[in-house]
Design an enzyme around this catalytic site. Sequence first.
Site, PDB file in Angstrom:
ATOM      1  N   TYR A   1       0.856  -1.197   0.000  1.00  0.00           N
ATOM      2  CA  TYR A   1       0.000   0.000   0.000  1.00  0.00           C
ATOM      3  C   TYR A   1       0.885   1.238   0.000  1.00  0.00           C
ATOM      4  O   TYR A   1       1.786   1.370   0.845  1.00  0.00           O
ATOM      5  CB  TYR A   1      -0.930   0.013   1.236  1.00  0.00           C
ATOM      6  CG  TYR A   1      -1.918  -1.133   1.165  1.00  0.00           C
ATOM      7  CD1 TYR A   1      -3.094  -1.005   0.430  1.00  0.00           C
ATOM      8  CD2 TYR A   1      -1.630  -2.365   1.743  1.00  0.00           C
ATOM      9  CE1 TYR A   1      -3.975  -2.084   0.300  1.00  0.00           C
ATOM     10  CE2 TYR A   1      -2.498  -3.446   1.618  1.00  0.00           C
ATOM     11  CZ  TYR A   1      -3.669  -3.294   0.888  1.00  0.00           C
ATOM     12  OH  TYR A   1      -4.530  -4.355   0.743  1.00  0.00           O
ATOM     13  N   SER A   2       0.616   2.167  -0.934  1.00  0.00           N
ATOM     14  CA  SER A   2       1.360   3.426  -0.966  1.00  0.00           C
ATOM     15  C   SER A   2       1.053   4.205   0.304  1.00  0.00           C
ATOM     16  O   SER A   2      -0.109   4.275   0.718  1.00  0.00           O
ATOM     17  CB  SER A   2       0.914   4.284  -2.150  1.00  0.00           C
ATOM     18  OG  SER A   2       0.965   3.560  -3.341  1.00  0.00           O
TER      19      SER A   2
ATOM     20  N   GLU B   1       3.819   3.737 -10.861  1.00  0.00           N
ATOM     21  CA  GLU B   1       3.534   2.680  -9.880  1.00  0.00           C
ATOM     22  C   GLU B   1       2.047   2.336 -10.003  1.00  0.00           C
ATOM     23  O   GLU B   1       1.194   3.055  -9.473  1.00  0.00           O
ATOM     24  CB  GLU B   1       3.863   3.149  -8.460  1.00  0.00           C
ATOM     25  CG  GLU B   1       3.828   1.997  -7.476  1.00  0.00           C
ATOM     26  CD  GLU B   1       4.667   2.312  -6.247  1.00  0.00           C
ATOM     27  OE1 GLU B   1       5.856   1.957  -6.221  1.00  0.00           O
ATOM     28  OE2 GLU B   1       4.122   2.945  -5.335  1.00  0.00           O
TER      29      GLU B   1
ATOM     30  N   CYS C   1       0.013   6.774 -10.907  1.00  0.00           N
ATOM     31  CA  CYS C   1      -0.215   5.830  -9.810  1.00  0.00           C
ATOM     32  C   CYS C   1      -1.687   5.440  -9.764  1.00  0.00           C
ATOM     33  O   CYS C   1      -2.567   6.287  -9.938  1.00  0.00           O
ATOM     34  CB  CYS C   1       0.205   6.455  -8.479  1.00  0.00           C
ATOM     35  SG  CYS C   1       0.249   5.252  -7.137  1.00  0.00           S
TER      36      CYS C   1
ATOM     37  N   TYR D   1      -1.072  -0.852 -10.245  1.00  0.00           N
ATOM     38  CA  TYR D   1      -1.366  -2.178  -9.695  1.00  0.00           C
ATOM     39  C   TYR D   1      -2.753  -2.642 -10.096  1.00  0.00           C
ATOM     40  O   TYR D   1      -3.513  -1.875 -10.650  1.00  0.00           O
ATOM     41  CB  TYR D   1      -1.223  -2.149  -8.167  1.00  0.00           C
ATOM     42  CG  TYR D   1      -1.804  -0.912  -7.480  1.00  0.00           C
ATOM     43  CD1 TYR D   1      -3.145  -0.854  -7.109  1.00  0.00           C
ATOM     44  CD2 TYR D   1      -1.006   0.225  -7.232  1.00  0.00           C
ATOM     45  CE1 TYR D   1      -3.667   0.273  -6.478  1.00  0.00           C
ATOM     46  CE2 TYR D   1      -1.522   1.345  -6.602  1.00  0.00           C
ATOM     47  CZ  TYR D   1      -2.847   1.354  -6.215  1.00  0.00           C
ATOM     48  OH  TYR D   1      -3.359   2.468  -5.600  1.00  0.00           O
TER      49      TYR D   1
HETATM   50  P1  FAD Z   1      -7.046 -10.252  -2.710  1.00  0.00           P
HETATM   51  O1  FAD Z   1      -7.524 -11.172  -1.651  1.00  0.00           O
HETATM   52  O2  FAD Z   1      -5.604 -10.303  -3.059  1.00  0.00           O
HETATM   53  O3  FAD Z   1      -7.926 -10.467  -4.012  1.00  0.00           O
HETATM   54  C1  FAD Z   1      -7.638  -9.755  -5.197  1.00  0.00           C
HETATM   55  C2  FAD Z   1      -8.921  -9.587  -6.005  1.00  0.00           C
HETATM   56  O4  FAD Z   1      -9.409 -10.869  -6.379  1.00  0.00           O
HETATM   57  C3  FAD Z   1     -10.048  -8.930  -5.191  1.00  0.00           C
HETATM   58  O5  FAD Z   1     -10.676  -7.974  -6.004  1.00  0.00           O
HETATM   59  C4  FAD Z   1     -10.982 -10.085  -4.853  1.00  0.00           C
HETATM   60  O6  FAD Z   1     -12.332  -9.646  -4.732  1.00  0.00           O
HETATM   61  C5  FAD Z   1     -10.790 -10.976  -6.055  1.00  0.00           C
HETATM   62  N1  FAD Z   1     -11.082 -12.398  -5.778  1.00  0.00           N
HETATM   63  C6  FAD Z   1     -10.911 -13.085  -4.634  1.00  0.00           C
HETATM   64  N2  FAD Z   1     -11.294 -14.375  -4.787  1.00  0.00           N
HETATM   65  C7  FAD Z   1     -11.691 -14.514  -6.058  1.00  0.00           C
HETATM   66  C8  FAD Z   1     -12.181 -15.602  -6.826  1.00  0.00           C
HETATM   67  N3  FAD Z   1     -12.331 -16.814  -6.316  1.00  0.00           N
HETATM   68  N4  FAD Z   1     -12.488 -15.365  -8.125  1.00  0.00           N
HETATM   69  C9  FAD Z   1     -12.325 -14.150  -8.672  1.00  0.00           C
HETATM   70  N5  FAD Z   1     -11.884 -13.075  -7.991  1.00  0.00           N
HETATM   71  C10 FAD Z   1     -11.555 -13.256  -6.703  1.00  0.00           C
HETATM   72  N6  FAD Z   1      -4.409  -0.686  -2.888  1.00  0.00           N
HETATM   73  C11 FAD Z   1      -5.039   0.297  -2.225  1.00  0.00           C
HETATM   74  O7  FAD Z   1      -6.231   0.160  -1.908  1.00  0.00           O
HETATM   75  N7  FAD Z   1      -4.382   1.449  -1.882  1.00  0.00           N
HETATM   76  C12 FAD Z   1      -3.083   1.668  -2.199  1.00  0.00           C
HETATM   77  O8  FAD Z   1      -2.518   2.727  -1.878  1.00  0.00           O
HETATM   78  C13 FAD Z   1      -2.390   0.629  -2.881  1.00  0.00           C
HETATM   79  N8  FAD Z   1      -1.087   0.777  -3.203  1.00  0.00           N
HETATM   80  C14 FAD Z   1      -0.439  -0.208  -3.873  1.00  0.00           C
HETATM   81  C15 FAD Z   1       0.909  -0.026  -4.189  1.00  0.00           C
HETATM   82  C16 FAD Z   1       1.585  -1.008  -4.871  1.00  0.00           C
HETATM   83  C17 FAD Z   1       3.053  -0.779  -5.215  1.00  0.00           C
HETATM   84  C18 FAD Z   1       0.917  -2.206  -5.246  1.00  0.00           C
HETATM   85  C19 FAD Z   1       1.651  -3.283  -5.990  1.00  0.00           C
HETATM   86  C20 FAD Z   1      -0.399  -2.395  -4.917  1.00  0.00           C
HETATM   87  C21 FAD Z   1      -1.111  -1.410  -4.222  1.00  0.00           C
HETATM   88  N9  FAD Z   1      -2.446  -1.575  -3.864  1.00  0.00           N
HETATM   89  C22 FAD Z   1      -3.100  -0.560  -3.203  1.00  0.00           C
HETATM   90  C23 FAD Z   1      -3.179  -2.826  -4.128  1.00  0.00           C
HETATM   91  C24 FAD Z   1      -3.067  -3.774  -2.895  1.00  0.00           C
HETATM   92  O9  FAD Z   1      -1.710  -4.199  -2.750  1.00  0.00           O
HETATM   93  C25 FAD Z   1      -3.923  -5.031  -3.005  1.00  0.00           C
HETATM   94  O10 FAD Z   1      -3.649  -5.664  -4.229  1.00  0.00           O
HETATM   95  C26 FAD Z   1      -5.424  -4.751  -2.926  1.00  0.00           C
HETATM   96  O11 FAD Z   1      -5.746  -4.151  -1.672  1.00  0.00           O
HETATM   97  C27 FAD Z   1      -6.218  -6.067  -3.033  1.00  0.00           C
HETATM   98  O12 FAD Z   1      -5.754  -6.943  -2.048  1.00  0.00           O
HETATM   99  P2  FAD Z   1      -6.773  -7.862  -1.222  1.00  0.00           P
HETATM  100  O13 FAD Z   1      -5.954  -8.723  -0.314  1.00  0.00           O
HETATM  101  O14 FAD Z   1      -7.849  -7.070  -0.619  1.00  0.00           O
HETATM  102  O15 FAD Z   1      -7.427  -8.753  -2.355  1.00  0.00           O
END
Ligand code: FAD
Length: 340
Positions: free
Chosen positions: A116-117, A338, A298, A340
């Site tokens: 997360y940024s 950056e 971003c 994602y």
């Molecule tokens: P996950 O559990 O990883 O799931 C990912 C997606 O898959 C979700 O949409 C979920 O609903 C879906 N999913 C789950 N199960 C299934 C299934 N069976 N079939 C289909 N789809 C499914 N995010 C921010 O909100 N703010 C930030 O500032 C931010 N900064 C970032 C900076 C960087 C450098 C990077 C790489 C990423 C950043 N992100 C940011 C994104 C963050 O890292 C996560 O990827 C995001 O919050 C989703 O993670 P999660 O664990 O909630 O979802």
Amino acid sequence: MKVAACLAASIATASAFVPQSAPKFGTSLNLKQDFLEYTPYYDHSAVKVNTHKNKAPFTGKVVSTKRIVGPKATGETCHIIIDHEGDFPYIEGQSWGVIPPGTREKDGKPHAVRLYSIASSRYGDDMTGKTGSLCVRRATYWCPELQADDPAKKGVCSNFLCDTTPGDELKMTGPSGKVMLMPEEDPNTDYIMVATGTGIAPYRGFIRRLFFEDTPAADVYKGQAWLFLGVANSDALLYDDEFQDAKARYPDNFRIDYALSREQENKKGGKMYIQDKVEEYADEIFNKLDSGAHIYFCGLKGMMPGIQDMLKAVCEEKGISYDEWLKGLKQAKQWHVEVY
Ligand code: FAD
Ligand code: A2P
């Protein structure tokens, strides 16, 4: 020379969805923010990266978690303030990792880290240097068969974070990344900041550092910072009260343009996406980049093809080679991405 701005009210505005009548940055705490500066202040050679890794994560503590979008926003975005007691320092443009608790259903292994940024400046929203903030969008899964959100498939880490309450402990990694830092050495540098959704996070840190703090960087800044933010509608705008305040205080140094995809149309009658808004100012942006401005992107990975197509078309109109132009910006370290 910038007059240092103040912070008390900003802490309140940062931590809640507040309508336009929110208190402004008017009351100065007269705090000098110089205790987390390098020497000279723009020297990034000692910026720390990955002091805490997956195997030995840092434990942070949630100070507050607040929804910061209005009722008609297309999803939920929260501003989360985390106490690190000064032991997990970072600078503007870096990210933290969060390891959600529990294990993965598919193999029983611990959940992977999510990045997360960081959405605050190095001093944190409370200016103590002991907190950092995240801007997190709750990831939901729309099931076409159910025609509803399927809670079984909701994002693990973002839901964990948006559901936290004060005192909750977070396992954290990082700080990571040096791609999104501000160069700062030349106080006349123009910054062009392009975001979709939570891609606003690093820029909030930049804007606080440039305009609302009494830092060496803010004291000398004379360039122009130009923010482009794309969100679905006006209820989905993020930190607008702070940005409007920066604009009111520094109209020559700060500009904002919003692309509201579900409220505005582009010139072809389609959704107003961020690339359409940037295109409206293509000449000015190209001139700024020619003069050494830094451009940042971003947020959604999906915006980059549209951005690149738009820039390519502008280059063609101007009779310049897109590949050469982009190569030049990358070589001069003026191009920061950056997504994602
Ligand atoms: P996950 O559990 O990883 O799931 C990912 C997606 O898959 C979700 O949409 C979920 O609903 C879906 N999913 C789950 N199960 C299934 C299934 N069976 N079939 C289909 N789809 C499914 N995010 C921010 O909100 N703010 C930030 O500032 C931010 N900064 C970032 C900076 C960087 C450098 C990077 C790489 C990423 C950043 N992100 C940011 C994104 C963050 O890292 C996560 O990827 C995001 O919050 C989703 O993670 P999660 O664990 O909630 O979802
Ligand atoms: P829309 O959702 O109307 O298609 P999000 O709310 O998912 O974080 O997205 C932030 C903004 O980015 C929204 O306005 C969204 O528009 C927009 N967006 C979605 N896809 C793209 C894309 N390919 N290029 C640019 N903007 C996009």
